[in-house]
Write a protein that holds these residues in place. Structure first.
Motif, PDB file in Angstrom:
ATOM      1  N   ARG A 110      11.513 140.202  66.045  1.00 20.95           N
ATOM      2  CA  ARG A 110      12.018 138.914  65.588  1.00 20.95           C
ATOM      3  C   ARG A 110      10.893 138.089  64.978  1.00 20.95           C
ATOM      4  O   ARG A 110       9.718 138.364  65.207  1.00 20.95           O
ATOM      5  N   GLY A 111      11.261 137.072  64.239  1.00 18.39           N
ATOM      6  CA  GLY A 111      10.277 136.105  63.803  1.00 18.39           C
ATOM      7  C   GLY A 111       9.665 135.406  65.011  1.00 18.39           C
ATOM      8  O   GLY A 111      10.238 135.414  66.105  1.00 18.39           O
ATOM      9  N   VAL A 112       8.498 134.803  64.806  1.00 17.04           N
ATOM     10  CA  VAL A 112       7.760 134.200  65.922  1.00 17.04           C
ATOM     11  C   VAL A 112       7.416 132.750  65.593  1.00 17.04           C
ATOM     12  O   VAL A 112       6.902 132.451  64.515  1.00 17.04           O
ATOM     13  N   ASP A 113       7.693 131.870  66.530  1.00 20.78           N
ATOM     14  CA  ASP A 113       7.199 130.497  66.493  1.00 20.78           C
ATOM     15  C   ASP A 113       5.998 130.411  67.420  1.00 20.78           C
ATOM     16  O   ASP A 113       6.090 130.790  68.602  1.00 20.78           O
ATOM     17  N   ASP A 167      12.007 121.792  66.366  1.00 21.83           N
ATOM     18  CA  ASP A 167      12.600 122.817  65.503  1.00 21.83           C
ATOM     19  C   ASP A 167      12.325 124.238  65.973  1.00 21.83           C
ATOM     20  O   ASP A 167      12.465 125.184  65.217  1.00 21.83           O
ATOM     21  N   VAL A 168      11.919 124.408  67.244  1.00 20.60           N
ATOM     22  CA  VAL A 168      11.758 125.752  67.797  1.00 20.60           C
ATOM     23  C   VAL A 168      13.123 126.436  67.831  1.00 20.60           C
ATOM     24  O   VAL A 168      14.110 125.861  68.299  1.00 20.60           O
ATOM     25  N   SER A 169      13.185 127.647  67.321  1.00 21.39           N
ATOM     26  CA  SER A 169      14.472 128.337  67.194  1.00 21.39           C
ATOM     27  C   SER A 169      14.732 129.278  68.363  1.00 21.39           C
ATOM     28  O   SER A 169      13.870 130.096  68.715  1.00 21.39           O
ATOM     29  N   PRO A 170      15.924 129.238  68.961  1.00 21.59           N
ATOM     30  CA  PRO A 170      16.265 130.178  70.037  1.00 21.59           C
ATOM     31  C   PRO A 170      16.448 131.601  69.540  1.00 21.59           C
ATOM     32  O   PRO A 170      16.534 132.532  70.344  1.00 21.59           O
ATOM     33  N   GLU A 171      16.498 131.777  68.216  1.00 18.10           N
ATOM     34  CA  GLU A 171      16.652 133.114  67.633  1.00 18.10           C
ATOM     35  C   GLU A 171      15.304 133.810  67.464  1.00 18.10           C
ATOM     36  O   GLU A 171      15.263 135.008  67.171  1.00 18.10           O
ATOM     37  N   ARG A 172      14.219 133.079  67.626  1.00 16.65           N
ATOM     38  CA  ARG A 172      12.885 133.610  67.359  1.00 16.65           C
ATOM     39  C   ARG A 172      12.104 133.721  68.662  1.00 16.65           C
ATOM     40  O   ARG A 172      12.374 133.017  69.641  1.00 16.65           O
ATOM     41  N   ASP A 173      11.113 134.613  68.683  1.00 20.08           N
ATOM     42  CA  ASP A 173      10.192 134.647  69.809  1.00 20.08           C
ATOM     43  C   ASP A 173       9.306 133.403  69.767  1.00 20.08           C
ATOM     44  O   ASP A 173       9.070 132.819  68.696  1.00 20.08           O
ATOM     45  N   LEU A 174       8.830 133.008  70.922  1.00 18.33           N
ATOM     46  CA  LEU A 174       8.059 131.779  71.057  1.00 18.33           C
ATOM     47  C   LEU A 174       6.814 132.075  71.871  1.00 18.33           C
ATOM     48  O   LEU A 174       6.890 132.679  72.944  1.00 18.33           O
ATOM     49  N   VAL A 175       5.642 131.653  71.377  1.00 21.39           N
ATOM     50  CA  VAL A 175       4.370 131.868  72.064  1.00 21.39           C
ATOM     51  C   VAL A 175       3.689 130.516  72.214  1.00 21.39           C
ATOM     52  O   VAL A 175       3.503 129.796  71.233  1.00 21.39           O
ATOM     53  N   TRP A 181      13.168 121.612  75.719  1.00 16.53           N
ATOM     54  CA  TRP A 181      13.216 122.022  74.316  1.00 16.53           C
ATOM     55  C   TRP A 181      13.371 123.532  74.139  1.00 16.53           C
ATOM     56  O   TRP A 181      13.544 124.017  73.016  1.00 16.53           O
ATOM     57  N   ILE A 182      13.308 124.289  75.246  1.00 16.86           N
ATOM     58  CA  ILE A 182      13.499 125.750  75.194  1.00 16.86           C
ATOM     59  C   ILE A 182      14.948 126.055  75.561  1.00 16.86           C
ATOM     60  O   ILE A 182      15.413 125.684  76.645  1.00 16.86           O
ATOM     61  N   ALA A 183      15.655 126.733  74.690  1.00 22.99           N
ATOM     62  CA  ALA A 183      17.078 126.993  74.910  1.00 22.99           C
ATOM     63  C   ALA A 183      17.295 127.934  76.082  1.00 22.99           C
ATOM     64  O   ALA A 183      16.648 128.986  76.161  1.00 22.99           O
ATOM     65  N   PRO A 184      18.221 127.607  76.998  1.00 17.61           N
ATOM     66  CA  PRO A 184      18.494 128.521  78.120  1.00 17.61           C
ATOM     67  C   PRO A 184      19.192 129.802  77.668  1.00 17.61           C
ATOM     68  O   PRO A 184      19.106 130.826  78.342  1.00 17.61           O
ATOM     69  N   ASP A 185      19.898 129.761  76.522  1.00 16.54           N
ATOM     70  CA  ASP A 185      20.616 130.932  76.027  1.00 16.54           C
ATOM     71  C   ASP A 185      19.905 131.569  74.835  1.00 16.54           C
ATOM     72  O   ASP A 185      20.537 132.193  73.975  1.00 16.54           O
ATOM     73  N   ARG A 186      18.579 131.439  74.801  1.00 13.17           N
ATOM     74  CA  ARG A 186      17.800 131.963  73.666  1.00 13.17           C
ATOM     75  C   ARG A 186      17.941 133.488  73.551  1.00 13.17           C
ATOM     76  O   ARG A 186      18.130 134.180  74.549  1.00 13.17           O
ATOM     77  N   ARG A 187      17.795 133.985  72.339  1.00 14.55           N
ATOM     78  CA  ARG A 187      17.783 135.428  72.098  1.00 14.55           C
ATOM     79  C   ARG A 187      16.352 135.936  71.965  1.00 14.55           C
ATOM     80  O   ARG A 187      16.076 137.100  72.228  1.00 14.55           O
ATOM     81  N   GLY A 188      15.455 135.070  71.517  1.00 17.70           N
ATOM     82  CA  GLY A 188      14.046 135.425  71.462  1.00 17.70           C
ATOM     83  C   GLY A 188      13.388 135.289  72.823  1.00 17.70           C
ATOM     84  O   GLY A 188      13.959 134.727  73.761  1.00 17.70           O
ATOM     85  N   LEU A 189      12.163 135.815  72.927  1.00 20.11           N
ATOM     86  CA  LEU A 189      11.395 135.726  74.163  1.00 20.11           C
ATOM     87  C   LEU A 189      10.539 134.463  74.174  1.00 20.11           C
ATOM     88  O   LEU A 189       9.946 134.093  73.153  1.00 20.11           O
ATOM     89  N   ALA A 190      10.450 133.815  75.325  1.00 19.57           N
ATOM     90  CA  ALA A 190       9.531 132.691  75.524  1.00 19.57           C
ATOM     91  C   ALA A 190       8.318 133.219  76.278  1.00 19.57           C
ATOM     92  O   ALA A 190       8.396 133.509  77.477  1.00 19.57           O
TER      93      ALA A 190
END
Length: 397
Positions: free
Chosen positions: A95-98, A137-145, A162-171
């Motif tokens: 996935r894309g990464v934030d 603007d952190v996206s729940p569809e993207r990985d987050l570091v 600000w972190i979505a509980p139903d995110r698809r990306g990894l936090a």
């Protein structure tokens, strides 16, 4: 010891423990070498009893932190750095990464992702020392570091809303100076890392890697496009290497350090677990806050590097010098004066390793984790005032 200046006499009281380093950090109160007498030295870490000690570190860490039952926790090489880089090299790519960066170590993870892994779909959100980047603007569809607490800036996240509980990306969260001092929201995280050398005062070189079921699924369902050295490999044949999370380490650990880590965990349990650890650390921040705010408004000498009170770290407490004589100096002059301030405190034996991180703005960095006694901080404050006056005499107009 130099002759006292009658106009600026040295304070009478000294901290009982002058260790204010942000890693390795102060040992727990009352620690002595006797705490290591039971260390299984000269033994293979693969033998039954040493392996049980390693598993005990994992079990006690899980219990103190209140980690969910379905998470895995393992001991990994190379401290927190090794744990973070294992996660980045093993999991990123699908996935894309934030990437959020607001101090030195989060900047290093951004460098890993953009210049070493060379991922193409990366959104870098940066902020200067003292601030947080825009989290909206952190996206729940993207990985987050990101880091939970900026060890080199003294800026922490106030919450995880600000972190979505139903995110698809990894936090993916570097929590090395937050674990055992702050309440981590496990339901909003997927990978959490830390090292022994921070909040419980353990020794360096060993890291901890915690994985949610979501992170395990990523590991088992994704094959990185780049080679992985053995020291980073968490799967074999498409399945998680479960032994890593049961006490089977990838490389040889120090059983002396293992014994020390267990001592810190037992101490944490004895004082009341995570709530007591958090309370001790917050009390240290409160003491620093009271000292900073006690300065007259028109002649303030020190201030927090963190711009907003709710983002001030209770562990890596970073201070900047705001005295007029200091702010009038050139950048090089400020850096030199800051170095002299830290070395003056160290020479007097009242604050060891209190200089800011090498990339951070000039000032002081005081560790305030639970192993630091609040009274030692209170004893230090008059010495900082004294040392600032000494440095002003050298650098002021």
């Amino acid at each position: 010891m130099a002759q006292d200046n009658p106009a600026n006499p040295r304070p009478a009281r000294r901290p009982a423990n002058p260790a204010f380093s942000s890693g390795p950090c102060a040992k727990r109160p009352g620690w002595s070498l006797a705490a290591l007498e039971g260390a299984l030295l000269g033994r293979s870490h693969r033998a039954t009893e040493p392996r049980a000690r390693l598993a005990e570190v994992i079990a006690r860490s899980r219990a103190v932190l209140g980690m969910p039952e379905d998470w895995r926790l393992g001991i990994v090489p190379a401290s927190d750095t090794g744990a973070v880089e294992m996660a980045l090299w093993s999991m990123l790519g699908p996935r894309g990464v934030d990437v959020l960066a607001w101090e030195s170590f989060s900047g290093e993870w951004a460098n890993d992702i953009t210049r070493q892994l060379r991922l193409e779909d990366v959104r870098l959100r940066q902020a200067p020392y003292g601030s947080l980047p825009d989290l909206s603007d952190v996206s729940p569809e993207r990985d987050l570091v990101f880091v939970w607490n900026g060890t080199t800036s003294g800026v922490r996240l106030p919450d995880a809303g600000w972190i979505a509980p139903d995110r698809r990306g990894l936090a993916i969260c570097d929590a090395t100076s937050a674990a055992f001092a702050m309440d981590l929201p496990w339901d909003r995280l997927d990978v959490v890392t830390w090292s022994w050398q921070k909040a419980l005062g353990g020794e360096a070189a060993h890291g901890m890697l915690a994985l949610s079921p979501h992170a395990v699924a990523r590991l088992e369902g994704h094959t990185p496009a780049w080679p992985l050295p053995k020291i980073f490999r968490l799967t074999r044949g498409g399945r998680l290497i479960e032994g890593i999370f049961q006490g089977d380490t990838i490389n040889t650990p120090s059983m002396l350090c293992v014994e020390d880590a267990l001592d810190g965990l037992r101490w944490a349990e004895s004082i009341g677990g995570l709530p007591a650890l958090i309370a001790r650390s917050e009390a240290n921040l409160a003491a620093v806050t009271a000292w900073v705010e006690s300065q007259p408004e028109g002649s303030r000498r020190m201030a927090f590097l963190a711009e907003r009170p709710e983002t001030r770290s209770c562990t890596s407490i970073c201070l900047r010098i705001v005295a007029p004589w200091f702010t009038a100096l050139t950048a090089d002059g400020q850096a030199a004066a800051s170095r002299v301030l830290a070395t003056t405190l160290e020479r007097e034996g009242v604050a060891l390793d209190a200089a800011p991180y090498r990339d951070a703005p000039p000032g002081l960095r005081l560790w305030g984790g639970a192993t630091v006694e609040t009274e030692d901080l209170r004893a230090l404050f008059p010495w900082i005032d004294w040392a600032l006056a000494e440095v002003e005499a050298q650098f002021g107009a």
